[in-house]
Design a protein around this motif. Structure first.
Motif, PDB file in Angstrom:
ATOM      1  N   MET A  48      -2.436  -6.170  12.964  1.00  0.00           N
ATOM      2  CA  MET A  48      -2.024  -7.492  13.513  1.00  0.00           C
ATOM      3  C   MET A  48      -1.327  -7.738  14.963  1.00  0.00           C
ATOM      4  O   MET A  48      -0.047  -6.978  14.811  1.00  0.00           O
ATOM      5  N   ARG A  49      -1.687  -8.258  15.581  1.00  0.00           N
ATOM      6  CA  ARG A  49      -1.465  -8.105  16.948  1.00  0.00           C
ATOM      7  C   ARG A  49      -0.850  -8.885  17.527  1.00  0.00           C
ATOM      8  O   ARG A  49      -0.409  -9.753  16.650  1.00  0.00           O
ATOM      9  N   ASN A  50       0.178  -9.062  18.280  1.00  0.00           N
ATOM     10  CA  ASN A  50       1.890  -9.354  19.158  1.00  0.00           C
ATOM     11  C   ASN A  50       0.492 -10.698  20.059  1.00  0.00           C
ATOM     12  O   ASN A  50      -0.174 -10.548  20.779  1.00  0.00           O
ATOM     13  N   PRO A  51       0.695 -12.202  19.596  1.00  0.00           N
ATOM     14  CA  PRO A  51      -0.243 -12.952  20.115  1.00  0.00           C
ATOM     15  C   PRO A  51       0.352 -13.194  21.215  1.00  0.00           C
ATOM     16  O   PRO A  51      -0.611 -13.984  22.460  1.00  0.00           O
ATOM     17  N   PHE A  52       1.406 -12.723  22.037  1.00  0.00           N
ATOM     18  CA  PHE A  52       1.750 -13.204  22.729  1.00  0.00           C
ATOM     19  C   PHE A  52       1.243 -11.590  24.054  1.00  0.00           C
ATOM     20  O   PHE A  52       1.981 -11.816  24.916  1.00  0.00           O
ATOM     21  N   ALA A  53       1.387  -9.986  23.348  1.00  0.00           N
ATOM     22  CA  ALA A  53       0.963  -8.842  24.473  1.00  0.00           C
ATOM     23  C   ALA A  53       0.348  -9.031  25.035  1.00  0.00           C
ATOM     24  O   ALA A  53      -1.116 -10.143  24.474  1.00  0.00           O
ATOM     25  N   PRO A  54       0.069  -9.031  25.941  1.00  0.00           N
ATOM     26  CA  PRO A  54      -1.899  -8.721  27.171  1.00  0.00           C
ATOM     27  C   PRO A  54      -3.285  -8.071  25.878  1.00  0.00           C
ATOM     28  O   PRO A  54      -2.114  -6.925  25.515  1.00  0.00           O
ATOM     29  N   CYS A  55      -3.476  -8.515  26.309  1.00  0.00           N
ATOM     30  CA  CYS A  55      -5.160  -8.104  25.481  1.00  0.00           C
ATOM     31  C   CYS A  55      -5.918  -6.888  26.396  1.00  0.00           C
ATOM     32  O   CYS A  55      -5.799  -7.231  27.252  1.00  0.00           O
ATOM     33  N   HIS A  56      -5.816  -6.789  26.123  1.00  0.00           N
ATOM     34  CA  HIS A  56      -6.935  -4.747  26.488  1.00  0.00           C
ATOM     35  C   HIS A  56      -8.626  -5.218  26.523  1.00  0.00           C
ATOM     36  O   HIS A  56      -9.135  -4.698  27.371  1.00  0.00           O
ATOM     37  N   ASN A  57      -8.778  -6.393  25.937  1.00  0.00           N
ATOM     38  CA  ASN A  57     -10.099  -6.813  25.954  1.00  0.00           C
ATOM     39  C   ASN A  57     -10.031  -7.241  26.904  1.00  0.00           C
ATOM     40  O   ASN A  57      -9.217  -8.435  27.671  1.00  0.00           O
ATOM     41  N   LEU A 108      -1.248 -12.081  -1.565  1.00  0.00           N
ATOM     42  CA  LEU A 108      -0.972 -11.153  -1.449  1.00  0.00           C
ATOM     43  C   LEU A 108      -1.709  -9.961  -2.235  1.00  0.00           C
ATOM     44  O   LEU A 108      -2.830  -8.532  -1.963  1.00  0.00           O
ATOM     45  N   LEU A 109      -2.099 -10.588  -4.251  1.00  0.00           N
ATOM     46  CA  LEU A 109      -2.764 -10.513  -4.453  1.00  0.00           C
ATOM     47  C   LEU A 109      -4.260 -10.174  -3.859  1.00  0.00           C
ATOM     48  O   LEU A 109      -5.343  -8.974  -4.223  1.00  0.00           O
ATOM     49  N   LEU A 110      -4.458 -11.887  -3.417  1.00  0.00           N
ATOM     50  CA  LEU A 110      -6.368 -10.871  -2.715  1.00  0.00           C
ATOM     51  C   LEU A 110      -6.097 -10.389  -1.439  1.00  0.00           C
ATOM     52  O   LEU A 110      -7.544 -10.016  -1.558  1.00  0.00           O
ATOM     53  N   VAL A 111      -5.544 -10.533  -1.099  1.00  0.00           N
ATOM     54  CA  VAL A 111      -5.604  -9.166   0.057  1.00  0.00           C
ATOM     55  C   VAL A 111      -6.006  -7.794  -0.420  1.00  0.00           C
ATOM     56  O   VAL A 111      -6.675  -6.764   0.028  1.00  0.00           O
ATOM     57  N   LEU A 112      -4.926  -7.179  -1.490  1.00  0.00           N
ATOM     58  CA  LEU A 112      -5.475  -6.561  -1.843  1.00  0.00           C
ATOM     59  C   LEU A 112      -6.368  -5.995  -2.801  1.00  0.00           C
ATOM     60  O   LEU A 112      -7.322  -5.117  -2.967  1.00  0.00           O
ATOM     61  N   ALA A 113      -6.537  -7.190  -3.983  1.00  0.00           N
ATOM     62  CA  ALA A 113      -8.650  -7.435  -3.909  1.00  0.00           C
ATOM     63  C   ALA A 113      -9.388  -7.042  -3.100  1.00  0.00           C
ATOM     64  O   ALA A 113     -10.485  -6.354  -3.262  1.00  0.00           O
ATOM     65  N   ALA A 114      -9.313  -7.238  -1.882  1.00  0.00           N
ATOM     66  CA  ALA A 114     -10.566  -6.979  -0.933  1.00  0.00           C
ATOM     67  C   ALA A 114     -10.573  -5.956  -0.080  1.00  0.00           C
ATOM     68  O   ALA A 114     -11.372  -5.544   0.555  1.00  0.00           O
ATOM     69  N   ARG A 115      -9.448  -5.807   0.637  1.00  0.00           N
ATOM     70  CA  ARG A 115      -9.022  -4.106   1.199  1.00  0.00           C
ATOM     71  C   ARG A 115      -8.436  -3.139   0.837  1.00  0.00           C
ATOM     72  O   ARG A 115      -7.921  -2.379   1.922  1.00  0.00           O
ATOM     73  N   TRP A 116      -7.986  -3.211  -0.395  1.00  0.00           N
ATOM     74  CA  TRP A 116      -7.783  -2.319  -1.265  1.00  0.00           C
ATOM     75  C   TRP A 116      -7.992  -0.280  -0.317  1.00  0.00           C
ATOM     76  O   TRP A 116      -7.436   0.112  -0.260  1.00  0.00           O
ATOM     77  N   ASP A 132      -3.953  -4.391   8.738  1.00  0.00           N
ATOM     78  CA  ASP A 132      -4.165  -4.392   6.772  1.00  0.00           C
ATOM     79  C   ASP A 132      -2.781  -4.058   6.133  1.00  0.00           C
ATOM     80  O   ASP A 132      -1.886  -4.239   5.871  1.00  0.00           O
ATOM     81  N   SER A 133      -2.135  -2.360   6.836  1.00  0.00           N
ATOM     82  CA  SER A 133      -1.082  -2.323   6.903  1.00  0.00           C
ATOM     83  C   SER A 133      -0.406  -2.821   7.037  1.00  0.00           C
ATOM     84  O   SER A 133       1.039  -3.548   6.135  1.00  0.00           O
ATOM     85  N   LEU A 134       0.285  -3.620   8.113  1.00  0.00           N
ATOM     86  CA  LEU A 134       0.962  -4.592   8.050  1.00  0.00           C
ATOM     87  C   LEU A 134       1.071  -5.759   7.765  1.00  0.00           C
ATOM     88  O   LEU A 134       1.983  -6.116   7.456  1.00  0.00           O
ATOM     89  N   LEU A 135       0.154  -6.376   7.580  1.00  0.00           N
ATOM     90  CA  LEU A 135       0.033  -7.699   6.265  1.00  0.00           C
ATOM     91  C   LEU A 135       0.336  -7.241   4.837  1.00  0.00           C
ATOM     92  O   LEU A 135       0.819  -7.829   4.595  1.00  0.00           O
ATOM     93  N   ILE A 136      -0.320  -6.104   4.746  1.00  0.00           N
ATOM     94  CA  ILE A 136       0.462  -5.800   2.953  1.00  0.00           C
ATOM     95  C   ILE A 136       1.799  -5.615   3.232  1.00  0.00           C
ATOM     96  O   ILE A 136       2.949  -5.993   1.961  1.00  0.00           O
TER      97      ILE A 136
END
Length: 332
Positions: free
Chosen positions: A1-10, A73-81, A215-219
């Motif tokens: 989960m990236r900071n939307p205000f941080a400089p982007c390297h892309n 959370l349940l939906l994310v865990l099911a998809a990204r476990w 994924d870890s930050l979102l969980i």
């Protein structure tokens, strides 16, 4: 989960300007631009949904936070476990991240209960300035150009927007007490929520030093909110039976809140940042005010009542968009 205000390297998005650029690339770029705008519009409606569910549907505040985040959370865990890096959860920094998530979530929730959702969204749009000031104080980073000028113009626009009377249909009875507006309390909570969000972004930036995946930050984000809100709701003995009395409209709004924003807008925003870069996506942040005004009018009867308010809304929109684009680098 990236900071939307941080400089982007892309590299910034390069829309096709010659025959050398493929048509497929142009179509893909505009598709992601459209999705990015949709995600910002979804987040703009987020405070409206929160206020509606608390003051019209009469869902107890903490139970709303717990159920909404638990479902996602349940939906994310099911998809990204299989992609979750469980070792990350031993880091003290991640628990600090979770604490800031809780503080941000609770103050955000209560702010929309006590003041108009449009006012709360207006305060949240000031977060880029808070991030810049905290980065200067805490990380000793250089303050972006025109920060104080843009902040002054946005505050002027906010004062104009708040100068008239906004109507609100959200005054109902909850547990025997009237949920009446307390703008000063709600605005204070919204300011606190924005500060916690800014700190959250700074800590999120630090987690990259520990290779913490999105994924870890979102969980962690969803788990912290679900556990805190659920346990606190039980301790405070909130009336969970209210969930059984919801009407069809209430469930539709809850679906838009949980699946449309917490899940859909969140994922689309993350993918848009990956495809377009954080600078370009964050420069669209002012569009949140547009959806807040439109959805607030439809659901809560919150509308602008004077030309001065319309001028204030336009001033905030133009200034914030200009500030974010010049700060992050105008894309070609």
């Amino acid at each position: 989960m990236r900071n939307p205000f941080a400089p982007c390297h892309n590299p910034p998005l390069m829309l096709p300007t010659s025959k050398e650029s493929g048509v497929g690339t142009a179509v893909s770029s505009w598709q992601w631009l459209t999705l990015a705008i949709i995600s910002q519009l979804g987040w703009g409606a987020y405070p409206i949904f929160l206020r509606y569910l608390q003051t019209v549907s009469l869902i107890p505040s903490l139970s709303l936070l717990a159920v909404g985040n638990c479902l996602v959370l349940l939906l994310v865990l099911a998809a990204r476990w299989r992609r979750i890096e469980w070792r990350i959860f031993r880091l003290p920094l991640l628990w600090l991240f979770g604490s800031l998530v809780v503080l941000r979530g609770v103050t955000n929730l209560l702010a929309t209960r006590y003041t108009l959702a449009i006012y709360a969204q207006l305060i949240y749009l000031m977060t880029p300035f808070i991030v810049a000031l905290l980065s200067r104080l805490v990380l000793r980073e250089k303050l972006p150009r025109y920060t104080f000028k843009a902040l002054t113009l946005c505050l002027l626009g906010a004062l104009l927007l708040m100068s008239g009377n906004l109507q609100s249909a959200a005054q109902s009875e909850l547990s025997g007490d009237m949920i009446t507006r307390n703008d000063w309390l709600g605005i204070t909570l919204a300011v606190a929520s924005s500060i916690f969000l800014a700190l959250y972004m700074l800590v999120t930036r630090r987690t990259t030093n520990h290779q913490a995946s999105g994924d870890s930050l979102l969980i962690m984000h969803l788990t912290a909110l679900t556990l805190f809100a659920g346990i606190t709701s039980v301790i405070l003995q909130e009336d969970w039976q209210r969930w059984g009395n919801l009407q069809t409209t209430d469930w539709i709004i809850f679906g838009l809140f949980a699946l449309g924003v917490l899940l859909g807008a969140n994922l689309v925003q993350l993918r848009s940042i990956q495809q377009l870069g954080a600078p370009l996506v964050s420069s669209m942040m002012a569009t949140r005010l547009v959806s807040a005004l439109i959805v607030g009018n439809l659901l809560l009867n919150e509308r602008l009542s004077s030309g001065w308010q319309l001028l204030g809304a336009g001033l905030v929109f133009v200034t914030l968009t200009w500030y974010l684009r010049q700060r992050n680098g105008r894309p070609s």
